[in-house]
Design a protein around this motif. Structure first.
Motif, PDB file in Angstrom:
ATOM      1  N   GLN A  90      53.995  41.174  40.775  1.00  0.00           N
ATOM      2  CA  GLN A  90      52.749  40.552  41.022  1.00  0.00           C
ATOM      3  C   GLN A  90      52.229  40.266  39.506  1.00  0.00           C
ATOM      4  OE1 GLN A  90      50.592  43.786  43.303  1.00  0.00           O
ATOM      5  NE2 GLN A  90      49.058  43.107  41.772  1.00  0.00           N
ATOM      6  N   SER A  92      49.887  40.366  37.555  1.00  0.00           N
ATOM      7  CA  SER A  92      49.175  41.560  36.858  1.00  0.00           C
ATOM      8  C   SER A  92      49.973  42.861  36.458  1.00  0.00           C
ATOM      9  CB  SER A  92      47.905  42.036  37.608  1.00  0.00           C
ATOM     10  OG  SER A  92      48.206  42.653  39.113  1.00  0.00           O
ATOM     11  N   ARG A 120      46.410  45.752  34.981  1.00  0.00           N
ATOM     12  CA  ARG A 120      45.305  46.222  35.875  1.00  0.00           C
ATOM     13  C   ARG A 120      45.498  47.456  36.091  1.00  0.00           C
ATOM     14  NH1 ARG A 120      44.242  42.891  41.176  1.00  0.00           N
ATOM     15  NH2 ARG A 120      43.941  41.189  39.557  1.00  0.00           N
ATOM     16  N   ALA A 239      31.292  47.766  41.715  1.00  0.00           N
ATOM     17  CA  ALA A 239      32.051  46.700  41.287  1.00  0.00           C
ATOM     18  C   ALA A 239      31.382  45.785  40.265  1.00  0.00           C
ATOM     19  CB  ALA A 239      32.141  45.733  42.561  1.00  0.00           C
ATOM     20  N   ALA A 240      30.130  46.056  39.960  1.00  0.00           N
ATOM     21  CA  ALA A 240      29.390  45.078  39.036  1.00  0.00           C
ATOM     22  C   ALA A 240      29.896  45.274  37.863  1.00  0.00           C
ATOM     23  CB  ALA A 240      27.911  45.420  39.085  1.00  0.00           C
ATOM     24  N   ARG A 241      30.108  44.172  37.048  1.00  0.00           N
ATOM     25  CA  ARG A 241      30.848  44.183  35.726  1.00  0.00           C
ATOM     26  C   ARG A 241      29.691  44.410  34.603  1.00  0.00           C
ATOM     27  NH1 ARG A 241      36.325  42.439  34.873  1.00  0.00           N
ATOM     28  NH2 ARG A 241      37.153  43.055  36.962  1.00  0.00           N
ATOM     29  N   ILE A 242      29.968  45.307  33.705  1.00  0.00           N
ATOM     30  CA  ILE A 242      29.063  45.461  32.560  1.00  0.00           C
ATOM     31  C   ILE A 242      30.173  45.501  31.325  1.00  0.00           C
ATOM     32  CG2 ILE A 242      27.480  47.049  31.288  1.00  0.00           C
ATOM     33  CD1 ILE A 242      26.558  47.955  33.914  1.00  0.00           C
ATOM     34  N   ARG A 247      31.858  48.805  36.708  1.00  0.00           N
ATOM     35  CA  ARG A 247      31.092  50.110  36.315  1.00  0.00           C
ATOM     36  C   ARG A 247      32.126  51.465  36.593  1.00  0.00           C
ATOM     37  NH1 ARG A 247      25.829  48.825  38.875  1.00  0.00           N
ATOM     38  NH2 ARG A 247      24.637  48.476  37.155  1.00  0.00           N
ATOM     39  N   LEU A 305      33.100  47.294  49.059  1.00  0.00           N
ATOM     40  CA  LEU A 305      32.159  46.516  49.150  1.00  0.00           C
ATOM     41  C   LEU A 305      30.978  47.057  50.436  1.00  0.00           C
ATOM     42  CD1 LEU A 305      33.490  42.967  48.362  1.00  0.00           C
ATOM     43  CD2 LEU A 305      32.515  44.723  46.949  1.00  0.00           C
ATOM     44  N   SER A 335      17.269  49.724  40.994  1.00  0.00           N
ATOM     45  CA  SER A 335      16.110  49.765  42.100  1.00  0.00           C
ATOM     46  C   SER A 335      16.705  49.259  43.388  1.00  0.00           C
ATOM     47  CB  SER A 335      15.056  49.099  41.770  1.00  0.00           C
ATOM     48  OG  SER A 335      15.327  47.645  41.599  1.00  0.00           O
ATOM     49  N   ASP A 362      23.142  48.405  31.316  1.00  0.00           N
ATOM     50  CA  ASP A 362      23.693  47.047  30.630  1.00  0.00           C
ATOM     51  C   ASP A 362      23.155  46.445  29.592  1.00  0.00           C
ATOM     52  OD1 ASP A 362      24.968  44.484  30.678  1.00  0.00           O
ATOM     53  OD2 ASP A 362      24.169  43.859  32.771  1.00  0.00           O
ATOM     54  N   LEU A 364      23.416  43.740  28.199  1.00  0.00           N
ATOM     55  CA  LEU A 364      22.954  42.360  28.290  1.00  0.00           C
ATOM     56  C   LEU A 364      21.542  42.312  28.588  1.00  0.00           C
ATOM     57  CD1 LEU A 364      24.079  39.557  28.271  1.00  0.00           C
ATOM     58  CD2 LEU A 364      24.502  39.701  30.750  1.00  0.00           C
ATOM     59  N   ALA A 387      13.664  44.766  35.333  1.00  0.00           N
ATOM     60  CA  ALA A 387      14.735  45.398  35.540  1.00  0.00           C
ATOM     61  C   ALA A 387      14.728  46.754  34.890  1.00  0.00           C
ATOM     62  CB  ALA A 387      16.031  44.695  35.319  1.00  0.00           C
ATOM     63  N   ASP A 390      11.984  49.366  36.048  1.00  0.00           N
ATOM     64  CA  ASP A 390      12.340  49.778  37.368  1.00  0.00           C
ATOM     65  C   ASP A 390      13.325  50.891  37.171  1.00  0.00           C
ATOM     66  OD1 ASP A 390      10.751  48.090  38.679  1.00  0.00           O
ATOM     67  OD2 ASP A 390      12.416  46.679  39.391  1.00  0.00           O
TER      68      ASP A 390
ATOM     69  N   ILE B 308      54.396  35.072  45.111  1.00  0.00           N
ATOM     70  CA  ILE B 308      54.170  36.311  45.113  1.00  0.00           C
ATOM     71  C   ILE B 308      52.676  36.413  45.041  1.00  0.00           C
ATOM     72  CG2 ILE B 308      54.066  38.261  43.336  1.00  0.00           C
ATOM     73  CD1 ILE B 308      56.635  36.758  42.231  1.00  0.00           C
ATOM     74  N   GLN B 309      51.942  37.254  45.585  1.00  0.00           N
ATOM     75  CA  GLN B 309      50.659  37.257  46.140  1.00  0.00           C
ATOM     76  C   GLN B 309      49.994  38.372  45.130  1.00  0.00           C
ATOM     77  OE1 GLN B 309      49.139  38.726  49.885  1.00  0.00           O
ATOM     78  NE2 GLN B 309      51.058  39.008  50.552  1.00  0.00           N
ATOM     79  N   GLU B 310      48.768  38.047  44.455  1.00  0.00           N
ATOM     80  CA  GLU B 310      47.874  39.009  43.677  1.00  0.00           C
ATOM     81  C   GLU B 310      46.797  39.240  44.477  1.00  0.00           C
ATOM     82  OE1 GLU B 310      48.722  39.886  40.378  1.00  0.00           O
ATOM     83  OE2 GLU B 310      47.164  41.092  40.553  1.00  0.00           O
ATOM     84  N   VAL B 314      36.902  41.732  42.726  1.00  0.00           N
ATOM     85  CA  VAL B 314      35.706  41.055  42.905  1.00  0.00           C
ATOM     86  C   VAL B 314      35.137  41.126  41.257  1.00  0.00           C
ATOM     87  CG1 VAL B 314      33.279  41.404  43.940  1.00  0.00           C
ATOM     88  CG2 VAL B 314      35.380  42.477  45.136  1.00  0.00           C
ATOM     89  N   VAL B 316      31.420  40.513  39.624  1.00  0.00           N
ATOM     90  CA  VAL B 316      30.266  40.530  39.663  1.00  0.00           C
ATOM     91  C   VAL B 316      29.363  40.931  38.575  1.00  0.00           C
ATOM     92  CG1 VAL B 316      28.055  40.709  41.441  1.00  0.00           C
ATOM     93  CG2 VAL B 316      30.153  41.384  42.310  1.00  0.00           C
ATOM     94  N   PRO B 317      28.835  40.072  37.568  1.00  0.00           N
ATOM     95  CA  PRO B 317      28.128  40.565  36.410  1.00  0.00           C
ATOM     96  C   PRO B 317      27.023  41.157  36.811  1.00  0.00           C
ATOM     97  CG  PRO B 317      28.707  38.170  36.452  1.00  0.00           C
ATOM     98  CD  PRO B 317      28.932  38.741  37.814  1.00  0.00           C
ATOM     99  N   ALA B 318      26.780  42.556  36.389  1.00  0.00           N
ATOM    100  CA  ALA B 318      25.625  43.287  36.457  1.00  0.00           C
ATOM    101  C   ALA B 318      24.270  42.627  36.477  1.00  0.00           C
ATOM    102  CB  ALA B 318      25.860  44.714  35.688  1.00  0.00           C
ATOM    103  N   ALA B 319      24.367  41.867  35.383  1.00  0.00           N
ATOM    104  CA  ALA B 319      22.730  41.076  35.032  1.00  0.00           C
ATOM    105  C   ALA B 319      22.713  40.122  35.925  1.00  0.00           C
ATOM    106  CB  ALA B 319      23.088  40.676  33.610  1.00  0.00           C
ATOM    107  N   ALA B 322      19.227  40.104  37.853  1.00  0.00           N
ATOM    108  CA  ALA B 322      18.182  39.863  36.778  1.00  0.00           C
ATOM    109  C   ALA B 322      17.667  38.264  36.504  1.00  0.00           C
ATOM    110  CB  ALA B 322      18.152  40.554  35.471  1.00  0.00           C
ATOM    111  N   ARG B 325      16.199  36.719  39.354  1.00  0.00           N
ATOM    112  CA  ARG B 325      14.929  36.824  39.663  1.00  0.00           C
ATOM    113  C   ARG B 325      14.213  36.147  38.506  1.00  0.00           C
ATOM    114  NH1 ARG B 325      12.191  42.345  40.283  1.00  0.00           N
ATOM    115  NH2 ARG B 325      14.261  43.198  40.131  1.00  0.00           N
TER     116      ARG B 325
END
Lengths: 430, 412
Positions: A90, A92, A120, A239-242, A247, A305, A335, A362, A364, A387, A390, B308-310, B314, B316-319, B322, B325
């Motif tokens: 694969q 990666s 990965r 899963a959140a990316r910092i 994480r 998830l 929070s 974070d 950021l 944020a 909190d 070929i599968q990969e 996921v 997701v940026p943590a910010a 924010a 909001r």
């Protein structure tokens, strides 16, 4: 079946007879000529079905390191096999040279080395090897994807290893093994030794001094054989990316550094990756190298998830150790998710154990709150401030419940968690 | 030992793949694709059947087989009911053959297919002839006394059935023969082309000499019908159109309706297209190159092995929460809430820096800040406690001042 560039050139050469004799018959004859050559070449090509495949894969490799996956090909057929192969890793897995040419005489065996540079963590798979067997004229080929499953385990990189020597030195200072001016911290009596200038006079053992000519001091060492339970949160917040790193990966780095340190410090380390059920467990009771077991267990852990079920954690920790332990929770302090289930559970846990909550902060958000150029920026700064407020409130609540909080940037979290461990150990709180 | 097991394992693989021969794979693929193949064949068959079953519908102007508004099927059918034999032809030879038994010839060649020689052959037939909207060349060959006079102007009412003989510009009344054909019509709807000739009926006003849309030769044997639209299905029922059409075409008991087609085109002897001047090998070589191009596509398009599968992680940026909001604040114009956030955060940080403890009041923080900075206490109190921005621009100004104050204190 597959054509080659040579066949296309031969077909292109058909324009010369067509210029000389521009009739449909010429074209037909040339087509016939091509078809005969094609059929003969495919018929004479070595059969890709008669290739025996055997893989030799390294048992594991650390992320960022390179390894070689070997492929042994045996030609069981009666004809020579001249082929182009593609090892189906694969993407990666980062195969540098997945496509290679090889010639295997009938009944012989050849080795194909494919260099892999994994991108990965986790189990990387290869399902098949595509064999394109060329005919003797090189005009056409028989092609087949031969199933040849393989799995390469890619371990977490453990970049935080570079902090280990300095933290170990600190630990040895505690132990009293290193040459230091202060006596060994801790409460457990270790040994007697001669007084050297600078030693605390309170640690002089007068009875032993009386028996001998020289002044003798007692040394203590920190408690050993304490238990450290590391709980790694693998729920959706992991899963959140910092800083472009999930994480979870930062949590893995921090766990590894802490585990390595605590093991050298003589403590027993247990690890559990948990969201609603245990995703990976390493027990201190099991034999073998702890770090090895840890990296192997962590390699395949991925963020799920789903929401974490913190109410089960006390029971999990009790399962691992019924004694007082240092429980390290690697999670997030957002929070909402934390308030609902983490805080009620912490009160239960801190009653019995020493608890440290470690979370990635974070950077950021800090960058966002200082940016105040336009209205959009200011609103964003306000949201970032909210944020952070909190987060501060939750940190405060956790501290009130009697737990320690380590809240640091991704690259700062592992050393800071190690520092907290050393501090607790020095204070004899384990 | 491990070598031996490895050898056995590879032998197993060899046997396992040996069960799958090339033929079985081909059969498998055929079975897998059989549904689509069948579907494709059925589709092609359906299209072919549809094409074969319904001949292309006649959509030509004033064709006796065209039932559409622009056709002339109505008049042909009525003529047939009246006992007139209507023969539709589309080639010159056929027409001449049909005319051997006598009858009226209706000649309508909108596309000017016929060459002068062919028109001359047609003019040899002696019977009555009706020319529908003839062109210049057709007039020359078939009705040399008639000249074209352009389009009938659109303004004005219907054309009345007045006939007159045109003797060198004079306006003497027309012979009775024409009157008997045109008078029953009374008037016809306006339109079509105008002509000038020996006898002119249904005249219309022009700037110069008179012109009409129904012109006959002096002997009445050739009729030039400029008002071709009177024959069309759409307009045949208007005014006297039907009477004129039936009287003109139904004079004999046979009517040969000749509309020249592509088959009348004379095949030219000399090469006409520049392509024909090219050497003979150009076309085959071009086709050959196209075929080689297709082969080259097959060559380049063949993938080496299966896909070929990969599994992708996921991201997701943590910010993100924010940022979301912030957009909510901005969209709902929550200026006060944003200001409260900024104020609370600044006060918290300042209190921590000035070692005031977590529970200290805002007033205490203002006092402490006033002692640590050179700013007047009133201004600081306004900035940190009382000021509430009302618009976005005020918010931005205030937030920037707050930030600079904070930096000033924290950097001390």
């Amino acid at each position: 079946m597959a054509l080659t560039g040579r066949f296309i050139l031969l077909a292109l050469a058909g324009i010369f007879p067509l210029i000389l004799f521009p009739t449909g018959q010429t074209a037909l004859w040339w087509c016939l000529f091509l078809a005969v050559l094609l059929a003969a070449d495919i018929g004479l090509a070595g059969s890709p079905r008669k290739v025996g495949l055997e893989r030799r894969i390294p048992s594991s490799v650390r992320l960022t390191e390179e390894c070689t996956a070997e492929l042994l090909l045996t030609n069981h057929g009666t004809r020579q096999l001249k082929a182009v192969l593609r090892d189906g890793w694969q993407p990666s897995a980062g195969a540098v040279n997945p496509v290679q040419r090889i010639t295997i005489p009938a009944g012989e065996r050849r080795l194909l080395a494919v260099r892999l540079r994994p991108e990965r963590r986790g189990d990387l798979l290869a399902h098949h090897v595509a064999v394109r067997s060329l005919g003797p004229l090189g005009l056409a080929a028989r092609q087949l994807s031969v199933p040849a499953p393989a799995r390469l385990r890619v371990l977490p990189p453990f970049h935080a290893k570079r902090h280990l020597p300095s933290k170990l030195r600190k630990l040895r200072e505690l132990d009293g093994k290193a040459a230091v001016q202060i006596r060994g911290a801790g409460t457990e009596f270790d040994s007697l030794r001669d007084y050297v200038r600078g030693d605390d006079v309170r640690s002089i053992d007068w009875r032993a001094t009386a028996r001998r000519q020289a002044v003798v001091v007692r040394t203590w060492r920190p408690e050993r054989d304490r238990r450290v339970v590391i709980v790694l949160d693998t729920s959706r917040t992991a899963a959140a990316r910092i800083d472009n790193e999930p994480r979870l990966d930062t949590g893995i780095e921090a766990s590894l550094l802490l585990a390595a340190l605590a093991e050298r410090g003589g403590d027993r380390v247990d690890f559990v990756a948990f969201d609603r059920r245990a995703r990976a467990t390493v027990r201190s009771a099991s034999k073998g190298n702890l770090l090895n077991q840890l990296v192997n267990a962590m390699a395949t852990v991925e963020p799920e998830l789903i929401e974490a079920d913190w109410s089960q954690i006390p029971a999990q920790v009790h399962n691992i150790s019924s004694h007082r332990s240092l429980v390290v929770l690697l999670t997030s302090l957002d929070s909402g998710s934390a308030e609902e289930s983490l805080l009620p559970m912490l009160a239960q846990l801190t009653a019995k154990h020493v608890v440290v909550v470690a979370s990635v902060r974070d950077p950021l958000l800090d960058a966002l709150r200082a940016e105040r150029g336009t209205a959009t920026d200011v609103f964003r700064a306000a949201a970032a401030e909210r944020a952070l407020l909190d987060r501060a409130a939750i940190t405060q609540q956790i501290k009130q419940l009697g737990a320690e909080v380590v809240d640091a940037d991704p690259h700062q979290l592992p050393p800071q968690l190690a520092d907290t461990y050393i501090r607790l150990k020095a204070a004899g709180r384990l | 030992m491990s070598q031996a097991t490895a050898a056995r394992a590879s032998a197993d693989i060899g046997e396992a793949s040996g069960e799958q021969t090339a033929w079985s794979v081909a059969r498998q693929r055929l079975r897998r694709w059989s549904f689509w193949l069948l579907l494709g064949v059925l589709l092609i068959a359906a299209v072919l059947v549809q094409l074969l079953r319904s001949p292309p519908a006649d959509r030509e102007d004033l064709s006796p087989a065209n039932p559409a508004p622009n056709g002339a099927m109505a008049v042909a059918e009525v003529l047939r009911q009246q006992g007139v034999e209507v023969i539709a032809t589309d080639s010159l030879d056929e027409t001449l053959g049909a005319l051997e038994d006598g009858g009226t010839l209706l000649f309508h060649d909108a596309n000017n297919y016929l060459e002068p020689e062919q028109l001359a052959r047609l003019s040899d037939h002696g019977g009555p002839t009706v020319l529908v909207r003839p062109g210049f060349q057709q007039l020359q060959e078939l009705a040399p006394e008639v000249t074209a006079a352009g389009r009938v102007p659109e303004e004005g009412g219907p054309l009345a059935a007045e006939c007159m003989a045109n003797d060198d510009g004079g306006g003497s009344p027309a012979p009775d023969a024409q009157d008997s054909v045109t008078q029953p019509a009374g008037s016809i709807s306006r339109g079509g082309l105008g002509y000038r000739g020996p006898v002119m009926c249904f005249p219309f006003e022009t700037g110069a000499e008179p012109a009409a849309s129904y012109v006959t030769s002096a002997d009445g044997g050739t009729v030039v019908l400029g008002a071709g639209h009177v024959l069309s299905n759409e307009e045949i029922v208007d005014r006297g159109n039907a009477a004129l059409a039936l009287n003109t075409l139904g004079s004999a008991d046979r009517l040969v309706w000749y509309r020249p087609s592509l088959s009348d085109l004379a095949v030219p002897d000399e090469p006409q297209s520049p392509l024909a001047l090219l050497p003979a090998w150009v076309t085959p070589v071009t086709l050959w190159l196209l075929a080689v191009g297709v082969l080259a596509m097959l060559w380049r398009g063949r993938r080496l092995g299966k896909l070929i599968q990969e599994p992708l992680p996921v991201v997701v940026p943590a910010a993100e929460t924010a940022a979301g909001r912030a957009r909510l604040y901005q969209d709902s114009k929550s200026i006060r809430r944003a200001a409260a956030n900024l104020r609370a955060a600044t006060l918290t940080r300042l209190a921590a820096k000035l070692r005031l403890g977590a529970g200290s009041s805002a007033a205490a923080v203002v006092d402490a800040v006033a002692r640590h900075s050179n700013r007047p206490a009133v201004e600081l109190d306004r900035l940190l406690r009382t000021y509430i921005p009302e618009s976005e621009s005020q918010l931005v100004d205030w937030a920037q001042t707050l930030h600079s104050l904070e930096k000033e204190i924290l950097d001390q």
